[in-house]
Design a protein around this motif. Structure first.
Motif, mmCIF file in Angstrom:
data_model
loop_
_atom_site.group_PDB
_atom_site.id
_atom_site.type_symbol
_atom_site.label_atom_id
_atom_site.label_comp_id
_atom_site.label_asym_id
_atom_site.label_seq_id
_atom_site.Cartn_x
_atom_site.Cartn_y
_atom_site.Cartn_z
ATOM 1 N N ASP A 43 0.823 -1.205 0.000
ATOM 2 C CA ASP A 43 0.000 0.000 0.000
ATOM 3 C C ASP A 43 0.857 1.255 0.000
ATOM 4 O OD1 ASP A 43 -2.880 0.283 -0.244
ATOM 5 O OD2 ASP A 43 -2.700 1.644 1.460
ATOM 6 N N PHE A 46 1.806 1.743 -3.449
ATOM 7 C CA PHE A 46 0.626 2.257 -4.163
ATOM 8 C C PHE A 46 0.452 3.756 -3.910
ATOM 9 C CE2 PHE A 46 -3.768 3.619 -3.910
ATOM 10 C CZ PHE A 46 -4.274 3.280 -5.155
ATOM 11 N N VAL A 47 0.506 4.154 -2.638
ATOM 12 C CA VAL A 47 0.218 5.550 -2.280
ATOM 13 C C VAL A 47 1.248 6.508 -2.878
ATOM 14 C CG1 VAL A 47 -0.046 7.191 -0.362
ATOM 15 C CG2 VAL A 47 -1.127 4.952 -0.216
ATOM 16 N N PHE A 50 -0.013 7.018 -6.180
ATOM 17 C CA PHE A 50 -1.300 7.697 -6.093
ATOM 18 C C PHE A 50 -1.089 9.199 -5.871
ATOM 19 C CE2 PHE A 50 -5.286 8.672 -3.580
ATOM 20 C CZ PHE A 50 -6.138 8.612 -4.666
ATOM 21 N N LEU A 76 -1.812 13.633 2.333
ATOM 22 C CA LEU A 76 -0.880 12.543 2.034
ATOM 23 C C LEU A 76 0.456 12.709 2.752
ATOM 24 C CD1 LEU A 76 -1.334 11.777 -1.753
ATOM 25 C CD2 LEU A 76 -2.123 10.474 0.208
ATOM 26 N N GLU A 79 0.070 10.933 5.894
ATOM 27 C CA GLU A 79 -0.126 9.515 5.602
ATOM 28 C C GLU A 79 1.194 8.835 5.248
ATOM 29 O OE1 GLU A 79 -3.531 8.467 3.225
ATOM 30 O OE2 GLU A 79 -2.465 6.761 2.379
ATOM 31 N N ILE A 128 -11.243 5.384 -5.894
ATOM 32 C CA ILE A 128 -10.141 4.864 -5.065
ATOM 33 C C ILE A 128 -10.317 5.313 -3.612
ATOM 34 C CG2 ILE A 128 -7.662 5.172 -4.622
ATOM 35 C CD1 ILE A 128 -7.201 5.039 -7.671
ATOM 36 N N GLU A 129 -10.620 6.582 -3.412
ATOM 37 C CA GLU A 129 -10.779 7.104 -2.047
ATOM 38 C C GLU A 129 -12.045 6.558 -1.380
ATOM 39 O OE1 GLU A 129 -8.138 8.097 -0.946
ATOM 40 O OE2 GLU A 129 -7.639 10.193 -1.356
ATOM 41 N N TYR A 132 -11.590 2.947 -0.104
ATOM 42 C CA TYR A 132 -10.895 2.824 1.188
ATOM 43 C C TYR A 132 -11.761 3.320 2.339
ATOM 44 C CZ TYR A 132 -6.463 0.488 1.145
ATOM 45 O OH TYR A 132 -5.511 -0.497 1.164
ATOM 46 N N ARG A 155 -7.704 6.959 10.086
ATOM 47 C CA ARG A 155 -7.654 7.829 8.897
ATOM 48 C C ARG A 155 -8.861 7.601 7.986
ATOM 49 N NH1 ARG A 155 -5.921 11.014 5.047
ATOM 50 N NH2 ARG A 155 -5.549 10.297 2.918
ATOM 51 N N TRP A 156 -8.963 6.385 7.448
ATOM 52 C CA TRP A 156 -9.907 6.172 6.351
ATOM 53 C C TRP A 156 -11.364 6.043 6.807
ATOM 54 C CZ3 TRP A 156 -5.238 3.020 5.731
ATOM 55 C CH2 TRP A 156 -4.334 3.590 4.818
ATOM 56 N N PHE A 161 -12.394 12.303 6.676
ATOM 57 C CA PHE A 161 -12.154 11.584 5.432
ATOM 58 C C PHE A 161 -13.472 11.349 4.698
ATOM 59 C CE2 PHE A 161 -10.854 8.144 2.583
ATOM 60 C CZ PHE A 161 -9.663 8.645 2.098
ATOM 61 N N GLU A 198 -9.129 -3.221 -6.426
ATOM 62 C CA GLU A 198 -9.232 -3.165 -4.958
ATOM 63 C C GLU A 198 -9.418 -4.572 -4.388
ATOM 64 O OE1 GLU A 198 -8.928 -0.684 -2.683
ATOM 65 O OE2 GLU A 198 -8.410 0.775 -4.220
ATOM 66 N N PHE A 201 -6.264 -6.511 -4.555
ATOM 67 C CA PHE A 201 -5.255 -5.997 -3.610
ATOM 68 C C PHE A 201 -5.426 -6.653 -2.234
ATOM 69 C CE2 PHE A 201 -2.481 -2.972 -1.577
ATOM 70 C CZ PHE A 201 -1.746 -2.388 -2.590
HETATM 71 C C1 MP5 Z 1 -6.256 3.745 -1.122
HETATM 72 C C2 MP5 Z 1 -5.113 3.085 -0.697
HETATM 73 C C3 MP5 Z 1 -6.650 5.087 -0.592
HETATM 74 N N1 MP5 Z 1 -4.292 3.619 0.223
HETATM 75 N N2 MP5 Z 1 -4.802 1.854 -1.202
HETATM 76 C C4 MP5 Z 1 -5.586 1.283 -2.109
HETATM 77 C C5 MP5 Z 1 -5.197 -0.055 -2.669
HETATM 78 N N3 MP5 Z 1 -6.707 1.884 -2.524
HETATM 79 C C6 MP5 Z 1 -7.038 3.093 -2.047
HETATM 80 O O1 MP5 Z 1 -5.711 6.088 -0.938
HETATM 81 P P1 MP5 Z 1 -5.132 7.068 0.216
HETATM 82 O O2 MP5 Z 1 -4.164 7.972 -0.461
HETATM 83 O O3 MP5 Z 1 -4.435 6.173 1.182
HETATM 84 O O4 MP5 Z 1 -6.297 7.780 0.824
#
Ligand code: MP5
Length: 208
Positions: A43, A46-47, A50, A76, A79, A128-129, A132, A155-156, A161, A198, A201
């Motif tokens: 992740d 990934f970020v 992203f 970010l 994060e 994507i947001e 999560y 966080r999420w 958020f 997703e 993942f």
């Molecule tokens: C996010 C993430 C959310 N961290 N990982 C995946 C696979 N999908 C979505 O992005 P963020 O930047 O962490 O809010």
């Protein structure tokens, strides 16, 4: 709203994106730390990409969307610090790590979206947001979870958020309102692709 329709019309793909035994085990505090470490590394990788994807969205966005998009980028910074701190605590040396298949595919997919028109780019960003947010919000532990899982829900799953994701949806809907028919078709395909990535993942981390 186009985004509401996408969400409703692809509810099976969506639910597979936001629910997985990985998340249940996180909530219950029973997740194997090896699976957590895999998720953490992948992740983080990934970020990092992203962040670039978000920055490039801004280059196409009308000024009225800047407040929301810049807010996402600013968040970010904390994060990435969390990821780096957590990787250090877990004793993980990133130089020995590389993106596994679904993460690399996700990164390649984001790169391909960088060349797409703004309505598609920002639909992917929103999806994507939102994925999560819903994933972690639906799997909040009954009590504050233990480190290292606590940050993820803090966080999420958090109210700020959630607010950010709602704003992003308004931004994506605004972009889609003036999109061409072909762009809307492409945005739908992109939404379905994000759902699949997703899901893959979570599976990758869990099956490590
Ligand atoms: C996010 C993430 C959310 N961290 N990982 C995946 C696979 N999908 C979505 O992005 P963020 O930047 O962490 O809010």
């Amino acid at each position: 709203s186009v985004c509401n329709d996408l969400h409703a019309e692809h509810s099976t793909a969506w639910s597979q994106a936001v629910s997985h035994p990985f998340l249940e085990a996180c909530r219950d505090g029973t997740l194997d730390l090896k699976a957590f470490d895999t998720w953490l590394v992948q992740d983080y990788l990934f970020v990092l990409e992203f962040a670039r994807f978000m920055a490039l969205a801004i280059t196409k966005a009308p000024y009225r969307h800047f407040h929301t998009l810049l807010g996402g980028i600013i968040a970010l910074e904390d994060e990435l610090s969390w990821f780096q701190g957590c990787l250090g605590t877990r004793g993980i040396n990133l130089e020995e790590e590389a993106a596994k298949a679904p993460c690399q595919e996700y990164i390649d997919y984001m790169h391909s979206c960088n060349d797409q028109p703004y309505p598609i780019h920002v639909t992917v960003l929103w999806a994507i947001e939102k994925a999560y947010h819903e994933a972690w919000h639906a799997h909040q532990p009954p009590q504050p979870n233990q480190a290292p899982y606590d940050y993820a829900t803090e966080r999420w799953a958090s109210e700020p958020f959630s607010k950010y994701v709602k704003e992003l949806q308004a931004v994506a809907d605004d972009a889609l309102a003036s999109a061409t028919r072909d762009e809307r078709t492409a945005a739908r395909a992109a939404f379905i692709n994000v759902c699949r990535l997703e899901r893959d993942f979570w599976a990758m981390a869990y099956e490590t």
